[in-house]
Design an enzyme around this catalytic site. Sequence first.
Site, PDB file in Angstrom:
ATOM      1  N   ARG A   1      -4.378  90.255  29.611  1.00 26.39           N
ATOM      2  CA  ARG A   1      -3.356  90.237  30.444  1.00 26.39           C
ATOM      3  C   ARG A   1      -3.770  89.475  31.809  1.00 26.39           C
ATOM      4  NH1 ARG A   1      -2.778  94.328  33.431  1.00 26.39           N
ATOM      5  NH2 ARG A   1      -2.867  95.893  31.962  1.00 26.39           N
TER       6      ARG A   1
ATOM      7  N   TYR B   1      22.014  79.844  38.098  1.00 27.37           N
ATOM      8  CA  TYR B   1      21.976  80.347  36.724  1.00 27.37           C
ATOM      9  C   TYR B   1      22.494  81.680  36.394  1.00 27.37           C
ATOM     10  CZ  TYR B   1      19.875  81.480  32.111  1.00 27.37           C
ATOM     11  OH  TYR B   1      19.516  81.900  30.961  1.00 27.37           O
TER      12      TYR B   1
END
Length: 391
Positions: free
Chosen positions: A45, A97
Site C-alpha cells: 500500500r 465534472y
Amino acid sequence: MNTATKLIHSIPVDPLTGSISVPIYQTSTFVQDAPGEHKGYDYARSNNPTRAVLENIIAELEGGKGGYAFASGLAAIDAVIKLLESGHEILAVDDIYGGAFRLFTHIYAKFGIKVNYVDTTDAVNVLDAITPKTKLVWLETPTNPTLKISDIEAIAKIAHQNGALLCVDNTFASPALQQPICLGADIVVHSATKYLGGHSDLIAGLVVTNTKDLGDKIKFIQNASGAILSPHDSWLVIRGVETLHLRVKEHSKNAQIVAEFLQTHPAVDKVYYPGLATHQNHDIAQKQQSGFGGVVSFTLKEDTEESAKNVVCSTQLFKLAESLGGVKSLLCHPATMTHKSIPAEKRQAAGVADSLIRLSVGLEDVEDLVDDIGLALNKVGVQATAESFCR
Ligand SMILES: *Cc1c(COP(=O)(O)O)cnc(C)c1O
C-alpha cells in the site's frame, strides 16, 4: 531530447533482468533483511515498484516533483481535498465534472468544506469571488461537456496572491497537450481512465505536485487513506502512456475535422471545440495548449431530447457509452446520461442543452467517422421515434 523520445525512454528497462517491459510486482509485502532494513519497499500500500514507475513517469510528463497513483480519478481528487481542513473553502469552475460536484456536495460539505462555483472562463470572476477562506482554486480546462477554457496562468497568479493553491484537472487535455504546473498550477489531477490509459480498459487516477513538500503530503494521504492503484492497472497505464503523444495528436487531428464538418451540417446548431476560431476562448486555448484534444460537443437546431436520441442511436462507429479518451469513438447524450442527476434548469444554464451530444473522437479513419455522424444527423427531423433507431 524531444518530448516523445524523452517520454518513451523515461520508462526504465528493468535493472534486475533487462526486461524491456516494466515488471508487474504482484505482491502485498517485501521480505526484510532485518527489522526496518529493506530495499525501499516494505508494504505494497505504501510503495510498489510497478506503481512507482508510473508515478515517476507522470511527474516527469507534467513537469512536477512528485506523482501519485490512485484507484480512480475520483480517488485522486479526494486525496487533494484531504489537504484541506474544516472551515476552508474551495473556489471551483462552475462547469465541473459531475463526480467532483457530488464528492464536494455530499461528502465534504458535511466535514465543513464549502465550495463556491464561478465561471472561470473570465479570470476576473475568480478575482471577484476569492476570499481569505479560499485555500484551493479548482479548475478544469477544457471542461466537460462544453469544452470551456480557463486561463491557467492568470488564475494561478490570482490564487497565489490570495494564499490559495491552484489544482487543475488535466484529464481532457492530458500532459501531451497542456502542462498546468509549467503555467503556475500547484497540483494536477487526472482521470487516467481517459487519455493516459487510452484504451478504455481500466479505471485509474493520478496526482502530480509542483513541490516535494506538497508531494509528501499527498503521499501521506495516499498511504493513510489507502486508495492506491493496483500493480496490474499501473502497468496498463504505463503501457498506455507509451503511445500518449501519438494517440492524442491523432485524436486532435480527427476531432478538428469532425468539428469543422459539424459546423457545416444543416441540422447542427452550436459546435463546442477549442480548436475552432468561433470558440469563446480559442486564443487562450491556443496559448496554453499544443493541440485541442479529442472531445467535441454540439447541439441540434431541433433542440429536443428526442432528436438527440435519434442521432446517438443511429451511429454505427460512434458507440453509445459514457467515458472518453479511448481508441474507439464514443458518443453520449449528457442530459440523459452523464448529467442526468443535475436539475434540468441548472443543467441548461450550464450550456448542457437537451440536444447536446458529446463525441469522444477516436482513432478510426476520419472519413469513416465523418460519414458515420453525417448519416446519423441526416435522420434528424425524420418522422420516427427514438426507439426505432436504438439497437
Ligand atoms: C472521468 C473524469 C473524472 C473521474 O475519473 P474516474 O477515473 O472515473 O474516477 C474526473 N475528472 C474528469 C474531467 C473526468 O472526465
